[in-house]
Design a protein around this motif. Structure first.
Motif, PDB file in Angstrom:
ATOM      1  N   ARG A   1      37.160  55.343  33.559  1.00  0.00           N
ATOM      2  CA  ARG A   1      37.253  56.285  34.670  1.00  0.00           C
ATOM      3  C   ARG A   1      38.007  57.535  34.241  1.00  0.00           C
ATOM      4  NH1 ARG A   1      35.237  53.615  36.285  1.00  0.00           N
ATOM      5  NH2 ARG A   1      35.505  52.314  38.075  1.00  0.00           N
TER       6      ARG A   1
ATOM      7  N   ALA B   1      23.793  50.234  47.085  1.00  0.00           N
ATOM      8  CA  ALA B   1      24.711  50.328  48.224  1.00  0.00           C
ATOM      9  C   ALA B   1      24.012  50.925  49.445  1.00  0.00           C
ATOM     10  CB  ALA B   1      25.932  51.169  47.845  1.00  0.00           C
TER      11      ALA B   1
ATOM     12  N   LEU C   1      36.785  42.697  54.759  1.00  0.00           N
ATOM     13  CA  LEU C   1      37.560  42.961  53.532  1.00  0.00           C
ATOM     14  C   LEU C   1      38.298  41.700  53.091  1.00  0.00           C
ATOM     15  CD1 LEU C   1      39.341  46.431  53.933  1.00  0.00           C
ATOM     16  CD2 LEU C   1      37.411  45.847  52.463  1.00  0.00           C
TER      17      LEU C   1
ATOM     18  N   HIS D   1      34.869  41.065  50.164  1.00  0.00           N
ATOM     19  CA  HIS D   1      33.723  41.937  49.875  1.00  0.00           C
ATOM     20  C   HIS D   1      34.116  43.415  49.954  1.00  0.00           C
ATOM     21  CE1 HIS D   1      31.767  38.163  51.196  1.00  0.00           C
ATOM     22  NE2 HIS D   1      31.001  38.452  50.153  1.00  0.00           N
ATOM     23  N   VAL D   2      33.290  44.249  49.295  1.00  0.00           N
ATOM     24  CA  VAL D   2      33.498  45.698  49.448  1.00  0.00           C
ATOM     25  C   VAL D   2      32.677  46.185  50.634  1.00  0.00           C
ATOM     26  CG1 VAL D   2      33.959  46.130  47.004  1.00  0.00           C
ATOM     27  CG2 VAL D   2      31.615  46.355  47.850  1.00  0.00           C
TER      28      VAL D   2
ATOM     29  N   PRO E   1      30.143  48.506  51.855  1.00  0.00           N
ATOM     30  CA  PRO E   1      29.202  49.381  51.150  1.00  0.00           C
ATOM     31  C   PRO E   1      29.159  50.777  51.764  1.00  0.00           C
ATOM     32  CG  PRO E   1      28.020  47.703  52.417  1.00  0.00           C
ATOM     33  CD  PRO E   1      29.479  47.387  52.531  1.00  0.00           C
ATOM     34  N   GLY E   2      28.999  51.769  50.880  1.00  0.00           N
ATOM     35  CA  GLY E   2      28.906  53.148  51.362  1.00  0.00           C
ATOM     36  C   GLY E   2      30.254  53.851  51.409  1.00  0.00           C
ATOM     37  N   TYR E   3      31.328  53.121  51.111  1.00  0.00           N
ATOM     38  CA  TYR E   3      32.665  53.734  51.150  1.00  0.00           C
ATOM     39  C   TYR E   3      33.332  53.611  49.786  1.00  0.00           C
ATOM     40  CZ  TYR E   3      32.199  54.845  55.952  1.00  0.00           C
ATOM     41  OH  TYR E   3      31.757  55.443  57.097  1.00  0.00           O
ATOM     42  N   GLY E   4      34.121  54.627  49.447  1.00  0.00           N
ATOM     43  CA  GLY E   4      34.779  54.646  48.138  1.00  0.00           C
ATOM     44  C   GLY E   4      33.918  55.368  47.117  1.00  0.00           C
ATOM     45  N   HIS E   5      34.562  55.799  46.038  1.00  0.00           N
ATOM     46  CA  HIS E   5      33.799  56.480  44.978  1.00  0.00           C
ATOM     47  C   HIS E   5      34.605  56.507  43.693  1.00  0.00           C
ATOM     48  CE1 HIS E   5      31.318  59.481  42.916  1.00  0.00           C
ATOM     49  NE2 HIS E   5      30.377  59.047  43.719  1.00  0.00           N
ATOM     50  N   GLY E   6      33.887  56.501  42.572  1.00  0.00           N
ATOM     51  CA  GLY E   6      34.546  56.526  41.274  1.00  0.00           C
ATOM     52  C   GLY E   6      35.208  57.865  40.970  1.00  0.00           C
TER      53      GLY E   6
ATOM     54  N   LEU F   1      40.496  50.987  55.138  1.00  0.00           N
ATOM     55  CA  LEU F   1      40.627  50.998  53.669  1.00  0.00           C
ATOM     56  C   LEU F   1      41.974  51.594  53.242  1.00  0.00           C
ATOM     57  CD1 LEU F   1      37.007  52.013  52.564  1.00  0.00           C
ATOM     58  CD2 LEU F   1      38.146  49.834  52.112  1.00  0.00           C
TER      59      LEU F   1
ATOM     60  N   ALA G   1      41.440  50.901  47.637  1.00  0.00           N
ATOM     61  CA  ALA G   1      40.444  51.919  47.244  1.00  0.00           C
ATOM     62  C   ALA G   1      41.124  53.272  47.037  1.00  0.00           C
ATOM     63  CB  ALA G   1      39.366  52.033  48.316  1.00  0.00           C
TER      64      ALA G   1
ATOM     65  N   ASN H   1      30.502  57.670  50.960  1.00  0.00           N
ATOM     66  CA  ASN H   1      29.684  58.317  49.935  1.00  0.00           C
ATOM     67  C   ASN H   1      28.261  58.503  50.478  1.00  0.00           C
ATOM     68  OD1 ASN H   1      28.100  55.867  49.199  1.00  0.00           O
ATOM     69  ND2 ASN H   1      30.102  55.113  48.484  1.00  0.00           N
ATOM     70  N   VAL H   2      27.370  58.975  49.631  1.00  0.00           N
ATOM     71  CA  VAL H   2      25.998  59.308  50.050  1.00  0.00           C
ATOM     72  C   VAL H   2      25.278  58.127  50.707  1.00  0.00           C
ATOM     73  CG1 VAL H   2      25.001  58.724  47.785  1.00  0.00           C
ATOM     74  CG2 VAL H   2      23.871  60.447  49.208  1.00  0.00           C
TER      75      VAL H   2
ATOM     76  N   PHE I   1      15.996  56.499  46.432  1.00  0.00           N
ATOM     77  CA  PHE I   1      17.098  57.085  45.645  1.00  0.00           C
ATOM     78  C   PHE I   1      16.589  57.338  44.215  1.00  0.00           C
ATOM     79  CE2 PHE I   1      22.043  56.440  45.169  1.00  0.00           C
ATOM     80  CZ  PHE I   1      22.118  57.493  44.266  1.00  0.00           C
TER      81      PHE I   1
HETATM   82  N1  CMX Z   1      35.516  48.313  50.073  1.00  0.00           N
HETATM   83  C1  CMX Z   1      36.457  47.459  49.624  1.00  0.00           C
HETATM   84  N2  CMX Z   1      37.158  47.627  48.506  1.00  0.00           N
HETATM   85  C2  CMX Z   1      36.946  48.751  47.812  1.00  0.00           C
HETATM   86  C3  CMX Z   1      36.023  49.727  48.229  1.00  0.00           C
HETATM   87  C4  CMX Z   1      35.274  49.462  49.394  1.00  0.00           C
HETATM   88  N3  CMX Z   1      34.321  50.297  49.836  1.00  0.00           N
HETATM   89  N4  CMX Z   1      36.019  50.737  47.336  1.00  0.00           N
HETATM   90  C5  CMX Z   1      36.917  50.407  46.378  1.00  0.00           C
HETATM   91  N5  CMX Z   1      37.474  49.204  46.673  1.00  0.00           N
HETATM   92  C6  CMX Z   1      38.402  48.444  45.865  1.00  0.00           C
HETATM   93  C7  CMX Z   1      37.760  48.152  44.507  1.00  0.00           C
HETATM   94  O1  CMX Z   1      36.872  47.029  44.613  1.00  0.00           O
HETATM   95  C8  CMX Z   1      38.959  47.886  43.651  1.00  0.00           C
HETATM   96  O2  CMX Z   1      39.419  46.583  43.948  1.00  0.00           O
HETATM   97  P1  CMX Z   1      40.076  45.660  42.794  1.00  0.00           P
HETATM   98  O3  CMX Z   1      41.301  46.395  42.380  1.00  0.00           O
HETATM   99  O4  CMX Z   1      40.319  44.384  43.506  1.00  0.00           O
HETATM  100  O5  CMX Z   1      39.059  45.554  41.714  1.00  0.00           O
HETATM  101  C9  CMX Z   1      39.971  48.890  44.211  1.00  0.00           C
HETATM  102  O6  CMX Z   1      39.526  49.221  45.537  1.00  0.00           O
HETATM  103  C10 CMX Z   1      40.073  50.171  43.393  1.00  0.00           C
HETATM  104  O7  CMX Z   1      38.777  50.721  43.264  1.00  0.00           O
HETATM  105  P2  CMX Z   1      38.575  52.299  43.083  1.00  0.00           P
HETATM  106  O8  CMX Z   1      39.283  52.688  41.821  1.00  0.00           O
HETATM  107  O9  CMX Z   1      38.936  53.015  44.317  1.00  0.00           O
HETATM  108  O10 CMX Z   1      37.011  52.422  42.938  1.00  0.00           O
HETATM  109  P3  CMX Z   1      36.123  52.242  41.631  1.00  0.00           P
HETATM  110  O11 CMX Z   1      36.067  53.543  40.949  1.00  0.00           O
HETATM  111  O12 CMX Z   1      36.545  51.058  40.842  1.00  0.00           O
HETATM  112  O13 CMX Z   1      34.720  51.889  42.282  1.00  0.00           O
HETATM  113  C11 CMX Z   1      32.978  52.090  43.850  1.00  0.00           C
HETATM  114  C12 CMX Z   1      33.984  52.846  42.971  1.00  0.00           C
HETATM  115  C13 CMX Z   1      31.999  53.084  44.448  1.00  0.00           C
HETATM  116  C14 CMX Z   1      32.209  51.103  42.993  1.00  0.00           C
HETATM  117  C15 CMX Z   1      33.761  51.361  44.965  1.00  0.00           C
HETATM  118  O14 CMX Z   1      34.399  52.296  45.799  1.00  0.00           O
HETATM  119  C16 CMX Z   1      32.874  50.449  45.793  1.00  0.00           C
HETATM  120  O15 CMX Z   1      32.659  49.290  45.407  1.00  0.00           O
HETATM  121  N6  CMX Z   1      32.325  50.948  46.963  1.00  0.00           N
HETATM  122  C17 CMX Z   1      31.399  50.185  47.738  1.00  0.00           C
HETATM  123  C18 CMX Z   1      30.020  50.209  47.086  1.00  0.00           C
HETATM  124  C19 CMX Z   1      29.386  51.575  47.182  1.00  0.00           C
HETATM  125  O16 CMX Z   1      29.363  52.204  48.238  1.00  0.00           O
HETATM  126  N7  CMX Z   1      28.820  52.049  46.064  1.00  0.00           N
HETATM  127  C20 CMX Z   1      28.053  53.303  46.044  1.00  0.00           C
HETATM  128  C21 CMX Z   1      28.782  54.456  45.392  1.00  0.00           C
HETATM  129  C22 CMX Z   1      27.929  55.710  45.371  1.00  0.00           C
HETATM  130  C23 CMX Z   1      26.750  55.538  44.489  1.00  0.00           C
HETATM  131  O17 CMX Z   1      26.933  55.375  43.275  1.00  0.00           O
HETATM  132  O18 CMX Z   1      25.597  55.517  44.981  1.00  0.00           O
END
Ligand code: CMX
Length: 440
Positions: free
Chosen positions: A43, A274, A306, A310-311, A313-318, A358, A364, A370-371, A394
């Motif tokens: 990252r 997602a 939570l 589970h995560v 979906p649709g929330y959070g981003h790298g 969150l 997170a 996210n999108v 997509f």
């Molecule tokens: N729900 C619950 N937990 C979440 C979360 C969410 N939406 N987003 C992040 N977290 C958790 C991670 O699982 C991680 O947990 P661990 O420490 O137990 O492993 C912690 O928060 C830290 O993660 P982060 O550094 O904030 O996020 P990453 O860069 O590792 O991951 C992403 C990014 C998108 C994979 C993550 O936010 C996620 O899983 N989101 C839900 C899935 C999603 O919407 N993906 C689509 C992204 C957009 C796309 O690519 O299309």
């Protein structure tokens, strides 16, 4: 063809710039890499370059320097449409300049000319198991077309600085065919149909797709799909699908093989999948409460979800740390057209509640949508309710960005990618060499 000419004219200066970086500035340090970054999925490590798009954590994507809002405003539109022509977006990504309407229409015409899928591709798709996921089918179709790759056929006769021409040829064919293939997968899998309407050269990319999908409100859906393809096209080159394409392409795999790799990464639930997961999550909420929940009920539901590990979906981003402007563009599209749609109200209630949950959980790095948090809601409104197809849509959009990157990677002679890996023991030894924190 206009795209060839425009790229060819720019190449000498781009090649000079890259040559100068590689030769005269090779020792300039951009960043230092930490153990946290190495074990944390790389990252934030700056290890790639692309000029097609860039993502600012506090602002979102810029496509050739333009924000989503600016892109939607600046690109030319078809008569009577509010959303720009997808052909114009492709011109912007590949050429690097804003097109005139004529130039956008020229790309549309180029696609219309090339929109023929070889019969054997449909045969392969029909032969696949009925429970194969639509993303498996799309990736399979990309592979099935590989026998037609101009790049692969000409590989032994081309000089390195000519690679991009065949790469562009394959990219134009691939992007022209994808709407037909995606619509065919949809109609075959869910309606048992074996034929889709021919590509109509009088219609643009978005309108053709709406027609082939046989959606009732074709005009509204064509507008949505123009928006959808544009905003899903690119998100700089480090995201999993773009990076998979880039990595495969760096071995000089052709565009079909490389795009299949891209799709296989996009098909994961943490990335493109997602969007189907997110719509599924909204429907589960609605089912659980027999309609819209109260804010408090939703708050508790999200916490329970939570806590079950589970995560959401649709929330959070790298990379992003704010509401994704691609989310906002879709929200504004929906608010302007169907503000009273129940699922939209639910998606907006989730927007109100989930980031707070969150944040409270504190894991997170970004609690923002996210999108993928809303794209399924818009599809659902127009009647595309078989949500396993969403990641395929997509994929059609993502092809526009990754093929643009692919063409330029070949044009600039980007080398085979090969980062160095270390063993855990090596990392532990490096860590032990650092000064240890002293007890207070
Ligand atoms: N729900 C619950 N937990 C979440 C979360 C969410 N939406 N987003 C992040 N977290 C958790 C991670 O699982 C991680 O947990 P661990 O420490 O137990 O492993 C912690 O928060 C830290 O993660 P982060 O550094 O904030 O996020 P990453 O860069 O590792 O991951 C992403 C990014 C998108 C994979 C993550 O936010 C996620 O899983 N989101 C839900 C899935 C999603 O919407 N993906 C689509 C992204 C957009 C796309 O690519 O299309």
């Amino acid at each position: 063809m206009i795209i060839y000419d425009k790229i060819e004219a720019q190449l000498p200066s781009w090649r000079d710039r890259i040559r100068s970086l590689a030769k005269e500035h090779a020792e300039v340090v951009v960043d230092t890499v930490t153990i946290g970054e190495i074990v944390g999925g790389m990252r934030d490590i700056k290890g790639l370059y692309t000029d097609i798009s860039s993502v600012d954590p506090a602002e979102g994507i810029r496509l050739r320097g333009l924000t989503v809002k600016e892109t939607l405003k600046a690109l030319p539109k078809g008569r009577g449409n509010k959303i720009p022509l997808v052909g114009g977006l492709y011109y912007l990504l590949v050429v690097g300049d804003l097109p005139t309407k004529e130039q956008a229409l020229e790309v549309e015409a180029e696609w219309a000319k090339r929109a023929h899928v070889p019969a054997h591709v449909y045969k392969v798709l029909r032969a696949m198991p009925t429970d194969a996921h639509p993303m498996t089918l799309l990736s399979q179709a990309a592979l099935a077309m590989q026998n037609e790759s101009v790049f692969a056929k000409k590989y032994h006769e081309m000089k390195k600085d000519q690679y991009w021409i065949s790469a562009l040829e394959d990219s134009l064919n691939l992007t022209a065919r994808l709407p037909l293939i995606a619509a065919f997968i949809y109609r075959m899998k869910y309606f048992n149909e074996t034929k889709i309407p021919r590509y109509n050269p009088k219609l643009d990319y978005g309108a053709n797709f709406a027609r082939m999908m046989k959606v009732d409100d074709k005009k509204g859906y064509a507008e949505l799909m123009r928006l959808y393809f544009i905003i899903h096209s690119d998100h700089e080159s480090g995201n999993a699908s773009a990076h998979a394409m880039h990595l495969a392409g760096s071995t000089l795999s052709d565009a079909y093989l490389s795009f299949s790799a891209c799709l296989n990464a996009l098909a994961g639930p943490l990335h493109g999948l997602a969007n189907q997961e997110s719509l599924g999550w909204l429907l589960d909420v609605r089912k659980n409460f027999g309609g819209l929940p109260t804010r408090d009920d939703l708050y508790k539901y999200a916490w329970d979800f939570l806590n079950s590990g589970h995560v959401i979906p649709g929330y959070g981003h790298g990379v992003l740390r704010v509401i994704d402007p691609r989310f906002t563009a879709q929200q504004e599209f929906a608010d302007a057209r169907f503000p009273d749609f129940e699922l939209l109200k639910l998606a907006e209630m989730v927007l109100d509640v989930v980031p707070a949950v969150l944040k409270e959980q504190g894991k997170a790095k970004s609690p923002a949508p996210n999108v993928d948090a809303i794209s399924g809601t818009l599809q659902y409104y127009y009647g595309v309710r078989e949500f396993e197809i969403y990641t395929v849509l997509f994929g059609v959009g993502r092809a526009l960005g990754v093929t643009s990157n692919y063409v330029w990677a070949r044009a600039l002679g980007q080398p085979i990618e090969r980062p160095k890996s270390l063993t855990t023991k090596m990392l532990e030894e490096l860590a032990a060499q650092q000064p240890q924190p002293q007890p207070a």
